[in-house]
Motif scaffolding. Structure first.
Motif, mmCIF file in Angstrom:
data_model
loop_
_atom_site.group_PDB
_atom_site.id
_atom_site.type_symbol
_atom_site.label_atom_id
_atom_site.label_comp_id
_atom_site.label_asym_id
_atom_site.label_seq_id
_atom_site.Cartn_x
_atom_site.Cartn_y
_atom_site.Cartn_z
ATOM 1 N N SER A 149 0.807 -1.223 0.000
ATOM 2 C CA SER A 149 0.000 0.000 0.000
ATOM 3 C C SER A 149 0.839 1.272 0.000
ATOM 4 C CB SER A 149 -0.931 0.009 1.221
ATOM 5 O OG SER A 149 -0.186 0.101 2.426
ATOM 6 N N VAL A 150 2.116 1.181 0.366
ATOM 7 C CA VAL A 150 2.950 2.396 0.439
ATOM 8 C C VAL A 150 3.802 2.602 -0.811
ATOM 9 C CG1 VAL A 150 3.048 2.215 2.951
ATOM 10 C CG2 VAL A 150 4.904 1.245 1.588
ATOM 11 N N PHE A 151 3.726 1.691 -1.776
ATOM 12 C CA PHE A 151 4.483 1.883 -3.003
ATOM 13 C C PHE A 151 3.930 3.065 -3.786
ATOM 14 C CE2 PHE A 151 5.994 -2.599 -2.694
ATOM 15 C CZ PHE A 151 7.338 -2.347 -2.913
ATOM 16 N N PRO A 152 4.780 3.819 -4.476
ATOM 17 C CA PRO A 152 4.334 4.962 -5.290
ATOM 18 C C PRO A 152 3.645 4.488 -6.563
ATOM 19 C CG PRO A 152 6.690 4.632 -5.561
ATOM 20 C CD PRO A 152 6.255 3.687 -4.475
ATOM 21 N N PRO A 153 2.998 5.389 -7.303
ATOM 22 C CA PRO A 153 2.283 5.020 -8.542
ATOM 23 C C PRO A 153 3.173 4.412 -9.616
ATOM 24 C CG PRO A 153 1.597 7.185 -7.774
ATOM 25 C CD PRO A 153 2.766 6.793 -6.938
ATOM 26 N N SER A 154 4.474 4.605 -9.501
ATOM 27 C CA SER A 154 5.387 4.058 -10.509
ATOM 28 C C SER A 154 5.589 2.549 -10.368
ATOM 29 C CB SER A 154 6.751 4.752 -10.418
ATOM 30 O OG SER A 154 7.322 4.575 -9.129
ATOM 31 N N VAL A 155 4.933 1.953 -9.366
ATOM 32 C CA VAL A 155 5.060 0.515 -9.122
ATOM 33 C C VAL A 155 3.737 -0.180 -9.421
ATOM 34 C CG1 VAL A 155 5.408 -1.250 -7.342
ATOM 35 C CG2 VAL A 155 6.863 0.784 -7.380
ATOM 36 N N CYS A 156 3.808 -1.274 -10.178
ATOM 37 C CA CYS A 156 2.631 -2.094 -10.448
ATOM 38 C C CYS A 156 2.424 -3.059 -9.275
ATOM 39 C CB CYS A 156 2.811 -2.902 -11.729
ATOM 40 S SG CYS A 156 2.893 -1.894 -13.221
ATOM 41 N N LYS A 157 1.174 -3.244 -8.906
ATOM 42 C CA LYS A 157 0.833 -4.143 -7.792
ATOM 43 C C LYS A 157 -0.245 -5.118 -8.252
ATOM 44 C CE LYS A 157 0.367 -0.285 -5.561
ATOM 45 N NZ LYS A 157 0.037 0.777 -4.603
ATOM 46 N N GLN A 158 0.051 -6.389 -8.148
ATOM 47 C CA GLN A 158 -0.887 -7.434 -8.563
ATOM 48 C C GLN A 158 -1.120 -8.384 -7.392
ATOM 49 O OE1 GLN A 158 -2.530 -8.234 -11.649
ATOM 50 N NE2 GLN A 158 -3.540 -9.673 -10.257
ATOM 51 N N GLU A 159 -2.368 -8.543 -6.972
ATOM 52 C CA GLU A 159 -2.654 -9.485 -5.898
ATOM 53 C C GLU A 159 -2.424 -10.908 -6.389
ATOM 54 O OE1 GLU A 159 -6.027 -9.044 -2.989
ATOM 55 O OE2 GLU A 159 -6.685 -10.884 -3.999
ATOM 56 N N LEU A 160 -1.604 -11.641 -5.635
ATOM 57 C CA LEU A 160 -1.310 -13.028 -5.985
ATOM 58 C C LEU A 160 -2.161 -14.006 -5.197
ATOM 59 C CD1 LEU A 160 2.567 -13.379 -6.292
ATOM 60 C CD2 LEU A 160 0.877 -13.584 -8.107
ATOM 61 N N TYR A 161 -2.423 -13.662 -3.944
ATOM 62 C CA TYR A 161 -3.097 -14.626 -3.082
ATOM 63 C C TYR A 161 -3.986 -13.917 -2.076
ATOM 64 C CZ TYR A 161 -3.895 -18.178 0.469
ATOM 65 O OH TYR A 161 -4.486 -19.027 1.360
ATOM 66 N N GLN A 162 -5.176 -14.458 -1.884
ATOM 67 C CA GLN A 162 -6.047 -14.019 -0.802
ATOM 68 C C GLN A 162 -6.699 -15.249 -0.201
ATOM 69 O OE1 GLN A 162 -8.721 -10.731 -1.496
ATOM 70 N NE2 GLN A 162 -10.234 -11.522 -0.076
ATOM 71 N N GLY A 163 -6.550 -15.416 1.085
ATOM 72 C CA GLY A 163 -7.126 -16.596 1.733
ATOM 73 C C GLY A 163 -7.321 -16.383 3.212
ATOM 74 N N ASP A 164 -8.066 -17.287 3.809
ATOM 75 C CA ASP A 164 -8.363 -17.190 5.237
ATOM 76 C C ASP A 164 -7.189 -17.649 6.083
ATOM 77 O OD1 ASP A 164 -10.929 -16.325 4.686
ATOM 78 O OD2 ASP A 164 -11.760 -18.355 4.679
ATOM 79 N N LEU A 258 -14.496 -15.810 13.174
ATOM 80 C CA LEU A 258 -13.276 -15.007 13.028
ATOM 81 C C LEU A 258 -13.139 -14.547 11.586
ATOM 82 C CD1 LEU A 258 -10.591 -13.956 14.240
ATOM 83 C CD2 LEU A 258 -9.549 -16.118 13.538
ATOM 84 N N GLU A 259 -13.189 -13.241 11.394
ATOM 85 C CA GLU A 259 -13.028 -12.670 10.055
ATOM 86 C C GLU A 259 -11.589 -12.193 9.895
ATOM 87 O OE1 GLU A 259 -15.888 -9.676 9.239
ATOM 88 O OE2 GLU A 259 -17.621 -10.978 9.637
ATOM 89 N N SER A 260 -10.824 -12.911 9.114
ATOM 90 C CA SER A 260 -9.424 -12.532 8.886
ATOM 91 C C SER A 260 -8.962 -13.164 7.590
ATOM 92 C CB SER A 260 -8.532 -13.020 10.033
ATOM 93 O OG SER A 260 -8.575 -14.424 10.116
ATOM 94 N N CYS A 261 -8.070 -12.483 6.908
ATOM 95 C CA CYS A 261 -7.549 -13.043 5.663
ATOM 96 C C CYS A 261 -6.121 -12.558 5.458
ATOM 97 C CB CYS A 261 -8.417 -12.665 4.470
ATOM 98 S SG CYS A 261 -8.303 -10.935 3.979
ATOM 99 N N VAL A 262 -5.438 -13.251 4.577
ATOM 100 C CA VAL A 262 -4.070 -12.910 4.201
ATOM 101 C C VAL A 262 -4.070 -12.515 2.733
ATOM 102 C CG1 VAL A 262 -1.726 -13.783 3.908
ATOM 103 C CG2 VAL A 262 -3.074 -14.480 5.893
ATOM 104 N N ARG A 263 -3.459 -11.392 2.420
ATOM 105 C CA ARG A 263 -3.340 -10.966 1.026
ATOM 106 C C ARG A 263 -1.862 -10.738 0.715
ATOM 107 N NH1 ARG A 263 -6.922 -5.965 -0.300
ATOM 108 N NH2 ARG A 263 -6.772 -6.781 -2.425
ATOM 109 N N ILE A 264 -1.401 -11.372 -0.352
ATOM 110 C CA ILE A 264 -0.006 -11.239 -0.776
ATOM 111 C C ILE A 264 0.013 -10.647 -2.178
ATOM 112 C CG2 ILE A 264 2.164 -12.443 -1.235
ATOM 113 C CD1 ILE A 264 1.405 -12.472 1.676
ATOM 114 N N PHE A 265 0.889 -9.655 -2.380
ATOM 115 C CA PHE A 265 0.961 -8.937 -3.650
ATOM 116 C C PHE A 265 2.313 -9.150 -4.323
ATOM 117 C CE2 PHE A 265 -2.491 -6.898 -1.526
ATOM 118 C CZ PHE A 265 -3.303 -6.370 -2.523
ATOM 119 N N LEU A 266 2.288 -9.115 -5.649
ATOM 120 C CA LEU A 266 3.500 -9.094 -6.462
ATOM 121 C C LEU A 266 3.681 -7.668 -6.969
ATOM 122 C CD1 LEU A 266 5.748 -10.815 -7.829
ATOM 123 C CD2 LEU A 266 4.221 -11.003 -9.793
ATOM 124 N N CYS A 267 4.863 -7.097 -6.764
ATOM 125 C CA CYS A 267 5.119 -5.707 -7.138
ATOM 126 C C CYS A 267 6.353 -5.609 -8.033
ATOM 127 C CB CYS A 267 5.342 -4.846 -5.887
ATOM 128 S SG CYS A 267 3.945 -4.830 -4.746
#
Length: 291
Positions: A149-164, A258-267
């Motif tokens: 979330s703190v990367f500047p606009p010059s960086v592409c961010k693609q979500e790779l994984y979202q899970g509980d 329990l509402e919780s998840c893990v999100r991993i991004f490729l940048c």
């Protein structure tokens, strides 16, 4: 003492078996036993109680295990860094915060072997994701939602994984036989978390549950799973980790309320997109196996 001996010790410690360590390393059980005996002589301590079945690590072994794993990891990291010198390989890395979740290792599927671009895996325990990318330590990085979330606009961010997050339970724990688990069932459980910054999310969730028994143990998810296996504690881990070492000896269950998840991004940097496209596509394909 050499690095092979360290690995023999680590594999024996983790599996509580000389024969299993021998199979992992493609050597005889006698070779493993002899190396462990030499190591005990060198350290002047007893590392395993051989009178028990399975063999039981001593307290000295537990202390040495944590140091040995760090030494071996540093050795492999040094090898990786040397091999990166003067090569045109694409460097895939993970940040300090993402190191503990092991997603990067899981993403190194055979899909990467099918592309023509060489890929080197890079770990860096002392730099943030931003530092790694903009200091050209890596070309691509898997990182947490918080860091992405703190990367500047010059960086592409693609979500790779979202899970509980799921609860890992020792089979001897009564919770393993319970059909429905709620947060209130965890109030009196020992909740094990990673013993550094990687366990921040685990700790915050344990606090929100109201647990009074939060124990920091191990340096990554694999060591925490081992701790669950060897005592009565439980841990909350990303769902994809139920395929890892020790997982077949544990029970994994969702906590219903329990509402919780893990999100991993490729940048990656936008101006590198064309060059990195084959690897990005391969990683996205590999990530689908985890979802």
């Amino acid at each position: 003492m050499d690095f092979n001996t360290l690995k023999y010790f680590i594999d024996t410690y983790e599996n509580k078996s000389f024969s299993r360590a021998a199979k992992i390393n493609f050597v005889s059980q006698t070779a493993i036993s002899q190396q462990i005996l030499k190591l005990e002589d060198e350290l002047d301590v007893k590392l395993f109680d051989r009178s028990k079945k399975p063999i039981a690590p001593t307290h000295a072994a537990t202390v040495f295990y944590h140091d040995a794993t760090q030494i071996l990891n540093s050795y492999h990291e040094a090898l990786s860094n040397v091999r990166d010198v003067n090569t045109n390989a694409i460097k895939l890395g993970y940040s300090q915060r993402a190191k503990g979740d092991l997603l990067s290792q899981l993403l190194l599927h055979s899909e990467l072997d099918m592309i023509d671009v060489p890929v080197n895996f890079v770990s860096a325990a002392s730099l943030t994701a931003v530092d790694l990318l903009f200091n050209n330590k890596v070309d691509l990085i898997t990182t947490t939602e918080e860091e992405a979330s703190v990367f500047p606009p010059s960086v592409c961010k693609q979500e790779l994984y979202q899970g509980d997050l799921v609860l890992a339970i020792n089979k001897h724990n009564p919770l393993s036989r319970q059909k429905v688990i709620k947060k209130t069932d965890l109030h009196h459980q020992y909740i094990l978390t990673i013993a550094n910054e990687f366990g921040k999310q685990q700790h915050e969730i344990a606090m929100s549950i109201g647990s009074q028994n939060i124990i920091h143990t191990g340096s990554d998810y694999t060591s925490v799973l081992f701790a669950v296996l060897t005592n009565s504690g439980v841990t909350l881990i990303p769902e994809y980790m139920n395929t890892q070492k020790y997982a077949n000896k544990l029970v994994f269950k969702h906590v219903n309320d329990l509402e919780s998840c893990v999100r991993i991004f490729l940048c990656w940097k936008k101006n590198d997109t064309k060059q990195l496209k084959p690897v990005i596509n391969a990683l996205q394909d590999a990530a689908e196996h985890l979802s």
